[in-house]
Write an enzyme that holds these catalytic residues in place. Sequence first.
Site, PDB file in Angstrom:
ATOM      1  N   ARG A  10      11.473 -12.143  -6.016  1.00  0.00           N
ATOM      2  CA  ARG A  10      12.148 -11.248  -5.088  1.00  0.00           C
ATOM      3  C   ARG A  10      11.462 -11.467  -3.737  1.00  0.00           C
ATOM      4  O   ARG A  10      11.500 -12.574  -3.230  1.00  0.00           O
ATOM      5  CB  ARG A  10      12.102  -9.796  -5.588  1.00  0.00           C
ATOM      6  N   LYS A  50      11.738   6.900  -4.608  1.00  0.00           N
ATOM      7  CA  LYS A  50      13.118   6.463  -4.350  1.00  0.00           C
ATOM      8  C   LYS A  50      14.062   6.753  -5.513  1.00  0.00           C
ATOM      9  O   LYS A  50      15.224   7.043  -5.299  1.00  0.00           O
ATOM     10  CB  LYS A  50      13.155   4.982  -4.000  1.00  0.00           C
TER      11      LYS A  50
HETATM   12  C1  LIG Z   1      10.718   0.585  -6.578  1.00  0.00           C
HETATM   13  C2  LIG Z   1       9.492  -0.135  -6.278  1.00  0.00           C
HETATM   14  C3  LIG Z   1       8.339   0.110  -7.028  1.00  0.00           C
HETATM   15  C4  LIG Z   1       8.211   0.983  -8.236  1.00  0.00           C
HETATM   16  O1  LIG Z   1       9.024   2.079  -8.343  1.00  0.00           O
HETATM   17  P1  LIG Z   1       9.418   2.662  -9.781  1.00  0.00           P
HETATM   18  O2  LIG Z   1      10.209   3.863  -9.481  1.00  0.00           O
HETATM   19  O3  LIG Z   1       8.160   2.931 -10.498  1.00  0.00           O
HETATM   20  O4  LIG Z   1      10.208   1.580 -10.463  1.00  0.00           O
HETATM   21  C5  LIG Z   1       7.200  -0.568  -6.669  1.00  0.00           C
HETATM   22  N1  LIG Z   1       7.191  -1.451  -5.668  1.00  0.00           N
HETATM   23  C6  LIG Z   1       8.284  -1.721  -4.932  1.00  0.00           C
HETATM   24  C7  LIG Z   1       8.185  -2.729  -3.841  1.00  0.00           C
HETATM   25  C8  LIG Z   1       9.459  -1.069  -5.199  1.00  0.00           C
HETATM   26  O5  LIG Z   1      10.544  -1.344  -4.464  1.00  0.00           O
END
Ligand SMILES: *Cc1c(COP(=O)(O)O)cnc(C)c1O
Length: 361
Positions: free
Chosen positions: A132, A37
Amino acid sequence: MERYPQLVINLKHARENIENLVKLCASKGIRMTGVIKVTNGLPELCRAYYDAGCRILASSRIDQLKSLREQGIGEEFELLRIPMMSEIPDVISYADISLNSDGSVLRALNDEAIRQGKTHKVILMVEVGDLREGYWDDDELLGDAMMVEKELEGLYLEGVGMNVGCYGSVLPTHENMQYLIDKAEMIENAIGRRLNVISGGGTSSLMRVIDGDIPEMINDLRVGGEPLCAYTLKHVYGYPMEWQHEDVLSMRAEVLEVREKPSHPIGKLAVDAFGHSQSYEDRGIRTRALLGIGRLDYGEPLDIPNEDPDIEVLGASSDHTIVDLGDNKKGYKAGDVIELRIKYAQLMYMSARPDVTVKYI
Ligand SMILES: *Cc1c(COP(=O)(O)O)cnc(C)c1O
């Protein structure tokens, strides 16, 4: 003609960093789910995660998973954000797995999965203290786990997961991971089988892998930004990370003007372009450059990690960034290009901008 601003990515070093983290996780029996993402699904990087061994590519945004599917990159896709009721059909169409924390959402996913003739895997998120997403109450968690297992035929209970270090700044510890494992065992006892996945968090949980005190039952971590930004583990948490390339990402912006100007604004001061009252240090006359890149491209200017001792980011409006050049040793002038290192936030914004050129080196 090169077009600016640019998001510059060293693809070879990105690949090596990802491979090294995949190997590190594998050495503890952990699979790394590749979170794409922060790159807004840039295909070259998604392929790098996949080629490095991340069989599951994950995003909080369903559109990114849809786009990967359409481009034929990856094989299994995970939605990281609790599905919105308004996107349930797309979640079933484009994600094989989703993270969940709500009974009514699970029932809606089930109805849609049956409608589409699919079995959708779900991971139930457990609240371990970061505040969260996630189940807080054991009875509710167990109730929904039993519901998925026994009643919802369109869903498969794949496992449980936790998340820390996002809202509540909570560190991943042996204790909060063990708490998750206790919940997993509670569910396993009730349903009479093992869960496939116990997902112990994201990038910050890599600390437990490096320290070697991650509980054995944790078998999945969801990691995206770290191998690209090479920032958190080394610069926030102080791990040496000798094998990690720190030059994967940078931004390049064109200089629009260079002038000697006073450092304190002149006139009666009120608020900046975003309605904030600011304070300005009076350092006398300074050589300043104006860059053709702004908050719209990267967010908060003072978050840009500044390593070049000859350049100091002073501030920005939507489309301009103002930097102090000291005595302008390098003789920057209009038309020159300034390159700055970036990390997570800048990558996240820049990779989403249609008018930022992505340049692979
Ligand atoms: C964004 C996210 C991560 C980790 O993504 P990074 O790009 O490593 O910060 C892991 N778990 C969830 C639920 C996330 O939304």
